[in-house]
Write an enzyme that holds these catalytic residues in place. Structure first.
Site, PDB file in Angstrom:
ATOM      1  N   ILE A   1       0.831  -1.207   0.000  1.00  0.00           N
ATOM      2  CA  ILE A   1       0.000   0.000   0.000  1.00  0.00           C
ATOM      3  C   ILE A   1       0.870   1.264   0.000  1.00  0.00           C
ATOM      4  O   ILE A   1       0.396   2.342  -0.365  1.00  0.00           O
ATOM      5  CB  ILE A   1      -0.937  -0.030   1.240  1.00  0.00           C
ATOM      6  CG1 ILE A   1      -2.159   0.837   1.035  1.00  0.00           C
ATOM      7  CG2 ILE A   1      -0.200   0.361   2.518  1.00  0.00           C
ATOM      8  CD1 ILE A   1      -3.241   0.638   2.099  1.00  0.00           C
TER       9      ILE A   1
ATOM     10  N   GLN B   1      10.285  -4.803  11.115  1.00  0.00           N
ATOM     11  CA  GLN B   1       9.009  -5.464  10.825  1.00  0.00           C
ATOM     12  C   GLN B   1       7.863  -4.735  11.513  1.00  0.00           C
ATOM     13  O   GLN B   1       7.938  -4.437  12.711  1.00  0.00           O
ATOM     14  CB  GLN B   1       9.052  -6.918  11.305  1.00  0.00           C
ATOM     15  CG  GLN B   1       7.810  -7.708  10.932  1.00  0.00           C
ATOM     16  CD  GLN B   1       7.884  -9.174  11.364  1.00  0.00           C
ATOM     17  OE1 GLN B   1       8.837  -9.586  12.030  1.00  0.00           O
ATOM     18  NE2 GLN B   1       6.883  -9.943  10.991  1.00  0.00           N
TER      19      GLN B   1
ATOM     20  N   HIS C   1       6.235 -12.136   5.646  1.00  0.00           N
ATOM     21  CA  HIS C   1       6.020 -11.696   4.268  1.00  0.00           C
ATOM     22  C   HIS C   1       7.340 -11.374   3.603  1.00  0.00           C
ATOM     23  O   HIS C   1       8.292 -10.937   4.253  1.00  0.00           O
ATOM     24  CB  HIS C   1       5.099 -10.465   4.217  1.00  0.00           C
ATOM     25  CG  HIS C   1       5.509  -9.347   5.111  1.00  0.00           C
ATOM     26  ND1 HIS C   1       5.257  -9.354   6.469  1.00  0.00           N
ATOM     27  CD2 HIS C   1       6.175  -8.192   4.874  1.00  0.00           C
ATOM     28  CE1 HIS C   1       5.728  -8.248   7.016  1.00  0.00           C
ATOM     29  NE2 HIS C   1       6.312  -7.524   6.071  1.00  0.00           N
TER      30      HIS C   1
ATOM     31  N   HIS D   1       9.019  -8.939   0.755  1.00  0.00           N
ATOM     32  CA  HIS D   1       8.878  -7.776  -0.120  1.00  0.00           C
ATOM     33  C   HIS D   1       9.623  -8.088  -1.414  1.00  0.00           C
ATOM     34  O   HIS D   1      10.803  -8.469  -1.372  1.00  0.00           O
ATOM     35  CB  HIS D   1       9.526  -6.535   0.495  1.00  0.00           C
ATOM     36  CG  HIS D   1       8.914  -6.038   1.765  1.00  0.00           C
ATOM     37  ND1 HIS D   1       8.048  -4.965   1.803  1.00  0.00           N
ATOM     38  CD2 HIS D   1       9.046  -6.452   3.049  1.00  0.00           C
ATOM     39  CE1 HIS D   1       7.685  -4.726   3.064  1.00  0.00           C
ATOM     40  NE2 HIS D   1       8.282  -5.618   3.840  1.00  0.00           N
TER      41      HIS D   1
HETATM   42  P1  AMP Z   1       7.077  -4.707   7.205  1.00  0.00           P
HETATM   43  O1  AMP Z   1       7.342  -3.285   7.642  1.00  0.00           O
HETATM   44  O2  AMP Z   1       8.263  -5.412   6.619  1.00  0.00           O
HETATM   45  O3  AMP Z   1       6.402  -5.494   8.313  1.00  0.00           O
HETATM   46  O4  AMP Z   1       6.067  -4.613   5.986  1.00  0.00           O
HETATM   47  C1  AMP Z   1       4.705  -4.394   6.133  1.00  0.00           C
HETATM   48  C2  AMP Z   1       4.255  -3.749   4.869  1.00  0.00           C
HETATM   49  O5  AMP Z   1       2.853  -3.860   4.777  1.00  0.00           O
HETATM   50  C3  AMP Z   1       4.593  -2.258   4.746  1.00  0.00           C
HETATM   51  O6  AMP Z   1       5.466  -2.045   3.646  1.00  0.00           O
HETATM   52  C4  AMP Z   1       3.227  -1.591   4.542  1.00  0.00           C
HETATM   53  O7  AMP Z   1       3.261  -0.542   3.623  1.00  0.00           O
HETATM   54  C5  AMP Z   1       2.374  -2.756   4.048  1.00  0.00           C
HETATM   55  N1  AMP Z   1       0.965  -2.648   4.290  1.00  0.00           N
HETATM   56  C6  AMP Z   1       0.348  -2.265   5.428  1.00  0.00           C
HETATM   57  N2  AMP Z   1      -0.990  -2.328   5.287  1.00  0.00           N
HETATM   58  C7  AMP Z   1      -1.230  -2.770   4.033  1.00  0.00           C
HETATM   59  C8  AMP Z   1      -2.411  -3.032   3.270  1.00  0.00           C
HETATM   60  N3  AMP Z   1      -3.632  -2.887   3.792  1.00  0.00           N
HETATM   61  N4  AMP Z   1      -2.266  -3.466   1.999  1.00  0.00           N
HETATM   62  C9  AMP Z   1      -1.040  -3.614   1.467  1.00  0.00           C
HETATM   63  N5  AMP Z   1       0.109  -3.400   2.137  1.00  0.00           N
HETATM   64  C10 AMP Z   1       0.022  -2.974   3.393  1.00  0.00           C
END
Ligand code: AMP
Ligand code: ZN
Length: 114
Positions: free
Chosen positions: A32, A94, A100, A102
């Protein structure tokens, strides 16, 4: 399914996401808040809180996620290269506690990461 987990809610369809890929073990959807022209998240359907919680029994699943990242990078034509990132824990940056990957590409990446 963990009821307070954002990505479990996406998996359950409670929060919308554009599933650009889905198979029996995983889905992928755009981040997002994209940090590169291509920024996809690849998540397992099984709730695993983080890479730090992965067990030997998850070996095949982890391999599956990496192979899926490779396949999506080919589909996205990231021919010049890309980066696969697994932020883990507080020092790893995180923020969502459902494992997940990236997949980032479409621009040169710096090193070391921030
Ligand atoms: P991390 O910081 O590695 O845990 O990555 C979590 C990721 O999830 C971040 O890059 C956010 O931008 C992404 N994120 C959070 N909410 C959503 C959502 N509703 N849809 C898509 N990505 C999201
Ligand atoms: Zn979850």
């Amino acid at each position: 399914m963990k009821s307070d987990c954002l990505f479990c809610k996406i998996l359950a369809g409670e929060i919308p996401a554009n599933r650009v890929y889905e198979d029996e073990l995983s889905i992928a959807f755009p981040d997002i808040n994209p940090q590169a022209p291509t920024h996809l998240l690849i998540i397992p359907k099984e709730h695993i809180a983080s890479q730090a919680k992965a067990l030997v029994e998850h070996k095949a699943l982890l391999g599956h996620l990496m192979a899926t990242a490779a396949e999506l990078a080919r589909i996205q034509k990231l021919d010049k290269g890309y980066r696969v990132v697994v932020n883990t824990g507080d020092d790893g940056g995180q923020t969502v506690h459902h494992l997940h990957l990236h997949l980032l590409g479409g621009r040169p990446m710096g090193w070391p990461p921030g």
